[in-house]
Motif scaffolding. Structure first.
Motif, PDB file in Angstrom:
ATOM      1  N   LEU A   1       0.787  -1.233   0.000  1.00 30.64           N
ATOM      2  CA  LEU A   1       0.000   0.000   0.000  1.00 30.64           C
ATOM      3  C   LEU A   1       0.819   1.284   0.000  1.00 30.64           C
ATOM      4  O   LEU A   1       0.662   2.101  -0.911  1.00 30.64           O
ATOM      5  CB  LEU A   1      -0.974   0.001   1.188  1.00 30.64           C
ATOM      6  CG  LEU A   1      -1.814   1.271   1.350  1.00 30.64           C
ATOM      7  CD1 LEU A   1      -2.757   1.459   0.168  1.00 30.64           C
ATOM      8  CD2 LEU A   1      -2.598   1.218   2.662  1.00 30.64           C
ATOM      9  N   PRO A   2       1.715   1.548   0.987  1.00 32.06           N
ATOM     10  CA  PRO A   2       2.320   2.887   1.086  1.00 32.06           C
ATOM     11  C   PRO A   2       3.155   3.296  -0.117  1.00 32.06           C
ATOM     12  O   PRO A   2       3.049   4.435  -0.584  1.00 32.06           O
ATOM     13  CB  PRO A   2       3.165   2.809   2.368  1.00 32.06           C
ATOM     14  CG  PRO A   2       3.345   1.364   2.643  1.00 32.06           C
ATOM     15  CD  PRO A   2       2.127   0.694   2.119  1.00 32.06           C
ATOM     16  N   ALA A   3       4.001   2.390  -0.627  1.00 32.76           N
ATOM     17  CA  ALA A   3       4.800   2.745  -1.806  1.00 32.76           C
ATOM     18  C   ALA A   3       3.901   2.990  -3.010  1.00 32.76           C
ATOM     19  O   ALA A   3       4.172   3.869  -3.836  1.00 32.76           O
ATOM     20  CB  ALA A   3       5.809   1.639  -2.121  1.00 32.76           C
ATOM     21  N   THR A   4       2.816   2.233  -3.114  1.00 30.84           N
ATOM     22  CA  THR A   4       1.881   2.412  -4.224  1.00 30.84           C
ATOM     23  C   THR A   4       1.201   3.771  -4.146  1.00 30.84           C
ATOM     24  O   THR A   4       1.011   4.447  -5.169  1.00 30.84           O
ATOM     25  CB  THR A   4       0.820   1.299  -4.216  1.00 30.84           C
ATOM     26  OG1 THR A   4       1.473   0.035  -4.087  1.00 30.84           O
ATOM     27  CG2 THR A   4       0.011   1.308  -5.503  1.00 30.84           C
ATOM     28  N   LEU A   5       0.827   4.194  -2.942  1.00 34.31           N
ATOM     29  CA  LEU A   5       0.186   5.501  -2.773  1.00 34.31           C
ATOM     30  C   LEU A   5       1.109   6.633  -3.225  1.00 34.31           C
ATOM     31  O   LEU A   5       0.658   7.626  -3.813  1.00 34.31           O
ATOM     32  CB  LEU A   5      -0.210   5.705  -1.312  1.00 34.31           C
ATOM     33  CG  LEU A   5      -1.383   4.864  -0.792  1.00 34.31           C
ATOM     34  CD1 LEU A   5      -1.538   5.060   0.718  1.00 34.31           C
ATOM     35  CD2 LEU A   5      -2.677   5.243  -1.506  1.00 34.31           C
ATOM     36  N   LEU A   6       2.405   6.496  -2.954  1.00 33.40           N
ATOM     37  CA  LEU A   6       3.357   7.564  -3.278  1.00 33.40           C
ATOM     38  C   LEU A   6       3.777   7.557  -4.745  1.00 33.40           C
ATOM     39  O   LEU A   6       4.078   8.620  -5.305  1.00 33.40           O
ATOM     40  CB  LEU A   6       4.599   7.436  -2.400  1.00 33.40           C
ATOM     41  CG  LEU A   6       4.434   7.770  -0.909  1.00 33.40           C
ATOM     42  CD1 LEU A   6       5.676   7.377  -0.131  1.00 33.40           C
ATOM     43  CD2 LEU A   6       4.142   9.253  -0.720  1.00 33.40           C
TER      44      LEU A   6
END
Length: 512
Positions: free
Chosen positions: A453-458
């Motif tokens: 999730l977090p890397a994808t959001l950025l």
């Protein structure tokens, strides 16, 4: 360099060394750039940032949550493993499968399911409970495997000397399985430190939350880089401990210990202990998800084309990440499986660096790197896939190396004596035998990519959303009904490679 076995070449080919070093260098780009970025802020800025009360609160929350979660997973996971291997329970394989199910549910989906089921749940206690539930299998599975290979005669001797069953276990058996338990517990600590989705949903501020806030709210790149580096330092300490514990794991044949028969009352008291993690981490979240999904307004609000687009994007980036990760992992795995030496060890360690880099840290560092070095690639699919490769390449390296290491060197030598060149012998003998391990590594990367999730959001390109980001966007906007279809489909899509992975492992065991 010394060879890793008889009949092996004394020195690694230069081409293999260069290929492995290049692959490792790719894995090290985010960490190196993060260090450069933080150093560029200057020592006064670093000290000032780390000395802020809010930063200290983030760090304390991260460490406290990781410590509590790790302790809980260690105790509960070891207990579950002992029950499943040393006590005669009905349908033991089914219970072992149930105890591993939390691994298939992303932490932020578990958080979503609980928010739907129990509105208003938040804070440290909720974060600790759910993180513990989804990470218990990291301890249960290795400890159960270690218990099956632990010598049981020592425990019997301790019993004859007057020890109680519990005391005999800790005196005779625990030292044999402790390395596996510690390795699993440290992986739990690493998972807890790097979690972003669950703690954000539970509104519990940790370092990952602070990094995202520093970047997205104020776009303070220096502060975000400093906080990210602090998180990496903590994670590297955990990884160092995990590798040390893994290296001490004993491997020796032992007489199997037959499960003990216990009374019905004791059995009824033990089975809830086994069921608590699947209940908290899987059953309640999925029931909440199903309840929300079946509501009429949810069914009417499903945007079919948008859902299909998210499925396509999720599968597309997962396949691309799996392919690239295996290709980059291959030279490192070949080098580590066949040769020894400081240079080989260094290259392998750098390849595993992504194991210590939380997703939000990799995402943030690649945002900085792409903007500063290759702005044309900023917010492109190429950078997003590269982030997945950095994060999950260690899964491919470990499995490919294990597969290559299991190929007897004598078979390759026989092929060479029949006139095959080194490359042809490798392709004819080693590749077919190691192919199942390569497939397992690729599937593990694909599964992890789908849930990330977090890397994808950025890093996701504008206009492209995966199932994880669609779920997240609706959850943070309190649109729980609209988020339900994406959560359900994500679980189903991730279950497909997981089922294939289980089939590959089963087939491999039958062949052995």
């Amino acid at each position: 360099m010394a060879p890793s076995g008889p009949g092996r070449p004394r020195r690694a080919p230069t081409a293999l060394l260069l290929a492995a070093a290049l692959a490792a260098a790719c894995a090290g780009i985010p960490f190196v750039y993060l260090v450069v970025r933080a150093a560029g802020a200057g020592a006064p800025r670093v000290i000032e940032t780390l000395g802020r009360g809010r930063v200290l609160e983030y760090a304390a929350n991260s460490l406290g949550l990781a410590a509590a979660t790790t302790a809980t997973a260690l105790v509960l996971g070891t207990t579950v493993a002992v029950v499943l291997t040393r006590v005669s329970v009905p349908f033991p394989r089914l219970w072992l499968l149930a105890s591993s199910l939390p691994l298939a549910v992303p932490s932020f989906i578990a958080g979503y399911g609980w928010i739907v089921s129990v509105p208003g749940i938040n804070g440290f206690a909720a974060s600790w409970l759910l993180l513990s539930a989804v990470t218990v299998p990291y301890v249960t599975l290795p400890v159960a495997a270690a218990l099956r290979g632990a010598a049981g005669d020592l425990e019997g001797v301790a019993r004859t000397l007057g020890r109680s069953p519990l005391s005999a276990f800790f005196v005779a058996t625990w030292p044999q399985v402790r390395p596996a338990a510690i390795a699993g517990a440290l992986l739990v600590a690493l998972y807890s430190l790097s979690d972003f989705g669950l703690v954000s949903l539970m509104r519990f501020p940790t370092l990952t939350w602070g990094i995202n806030a520093a970047y997205s709210a104020s776009f303070d790149r220096a502060q975000a880089a400093i906080l990210a580096l602090l998180l990496v330092v903590l994670a590297l300490i955990v990884v160092t401990g995990e590798r040390s514990a893994r290296g001490r794991l004993a491997r020796r044949p032992a007489r199997a210990v037959a499960p003990r028969e216990v009374g019905r009352g004791a059995l009824l008291a033990l089975l809830p202990v086994v069921a608590v993690a699947p209940l908290v981490g899987v059953a309640v979240p999925l029931l909440g998800l199903l309840q929300r999904l079946l509501q009429a307004e949810t069914l009417r609000s499903i945007d079919g084309p948008r859902l299909l687009a998210a499925v396509g994007a999720t599968i597309g980036v997962a396949l691309a990440a799996a392919l690239v990760a295996v290709l980059l992992a291959l030279p490192i795995a070949v080098l580590a499986a066949r040769y020894r030496g400081r240079l080989v060890s260094t290259i392998e360690s750098v390849g595993y660096l992504g194991h210590a880099l939380p997703g939000i840290v990799v995402g943030l560092s690649l945002v900085f790197f792409s903007l500063a070095v290759v702005p044309a690639l900023y917010q492109t699919t190429a950078v997003l896939v590269f982030a997945y490769v950095v994060l999950f390449m260690p899964k491919a390296i470990g499995n490919v190396r294990a597969g290559l290491g299991d190929v007897p060197a004598s078979l390759v030598s026989v092929a060479r004596t029949l006139g095959d060149s080194p490359l042809r012998a490798w392709l004819r003998v080693t590749v077919p035998l190691a192919l199942p391990s390569v497939g397992i590594g690729a599937l593990l990367v694909a599964i992890a990519t789908m849930k990330e999730l977090p890397a994808t959001l950025l890093l996701r390109p504008t206009g492209i959303e995966t199932l994880a980001t669609e779920l997240w966007n609706r959850t943070v906007a309190f649109e729980y009904g609209a988020a339900a279809p994406y959560a359900a489909v994500l679980v189903l899509v991730a279950a497909v490679p997981a089922a294939v992975l289980s089939g590959i492992r089963t087939t491999a065991k039958e062949e052995l």
